[in-house]
Enzyme design. Structure first.
Site, short mmCIF file in Angstrom:
data_model
loop_
_atom_site.label_atom_id
_atom_site.label_comp_id
_atom_site.label_asym_id
_atom_site.label_seq_id
_atom_site.Cartn_x
_atom_site.Cartn_y
_atom_site.Cartn_z
N CYS A 114 -5.16 1.86 4.41
CA CYS A 114 -4.02 1.64 3.51
C CYS A 114 -2.87 2.58 3.83
CB CYS A 114 -4.45 1.83 2.05
SG CYS A 114 -4.95 3.52 1.63
N CYS A 138 0.83 -1.21 0.00
CA CYS A 138 0.00 0.00 0.00
C CYS A 138 0.86 1.26 0.00
CB CYS A 138 -0.92 0.02 1.23
SG CYS A 138 -2.29 -1.14 1.16
#
Length: 235
Positions: free
Chosen positions: A223, A113
């Site tokens: 994320c 991420c």
């Protein structure tokens, strides 16, 4: 600190979403953008924002791992609404990243991420003063104290105004807006998904009361693009 942005930051609490967006985008001296994953909340904010500023930059984090349905819907809505779509891409292609690090979404999703979402967004945000999002408090325990307006510090030291007009909205209000304005939603919702990101890290919700519980196999809820660093809120 930018005194003008600091003053705009105080607008958030108590204002209706459309009123807040109107007030912020009315300041033409500020470059504004909207991060858009093309999920339902983002489409509501985008619908409001484009009616005030049709040319607002719509930032899409093109990780290379999205569902085919997401890419198709993005392209369809971008064409239909004539969006100023900006596809933000990581430094490494999917193939190059997997060749060098393997499938990070399996072994180290946080790093994946960071490389494919956080870093591209950080680079892009340096060019803007106002950042609109579709975040809501109800989405997740990690967003329970979300404010409509926050000053976000970037690594360079620059401050931008992060705006979440739907912070206090319910999911019912989101879907009501889409219905009233006849806005097509991402088809994946019809399959039972309640939060939609990259395909390898998105599943049906494990906990119906937590809309993001289908993300990353329950290993995490964010994320990282909304957690760097801790912003100073308008409270």
């Amino acid at each position: 600190m930018n005194p003008a942005l600091d003053e705009l930051c105080r607008l958030g609490p108590g204002l209706q979403a459309e009123t807040l967006i109107q007030a912020l985008l009315g300041h033409k001296e500020y470059a504004a953008c909207l991060t858009c994953s093309f999920q339902a909340e983002d489409m509501v904010v985008l619908d409001m924002a484009r009616k005030i500023n049709p040319g607002i930059a719509v930032l899409f984090l093109d990780t290379g791992y999205h569902f085919a349905e997401t890419y198709a819907y993005r392209d369809r809505m971008a064409a239909l609404w004539g969006l100023n779509l900006v596809n933000l891409q990581p430094e490494l292609t999917v193939e190059a990243q997997e060749a060098g690090f393997g499938k990070l979404f399996q072994s180290d999703p946080g790093r994946c991420c960071h490389m494919r979402k956080v870093e591209p967004l950080r680079r892009a945000l340096t060019g803007y003063d106002v950042w609109l999002t579709g975040l809501r408090r109800e989405q997740s325990p990690t967003r329970a104290s979300l404010m409509e307006t926050e000053l976000q510090a970037l690594e360079s030291g620059k401050q931008i105004l992060k705006v979440s007009p739907l912070a206090r909205w319910t999911i019912k209000e989101v879907w009501s807006h889409l219905a009233v304005h006849e806005i097509e939603a991402l088809p994946l919702y019809d399959q039972g998904y309640t939060s939609i990101g990259c395909e390898p890290c998105t599943s049906l919700p494990a906990d119906p009361s937590n809309l993001r519980s289908g993300r990353w196999g329950g290993a995490k809820l964010e994320c990282g693009i909304h957690t760097f660093p801790t912003p100073r809120s308008a409270r």
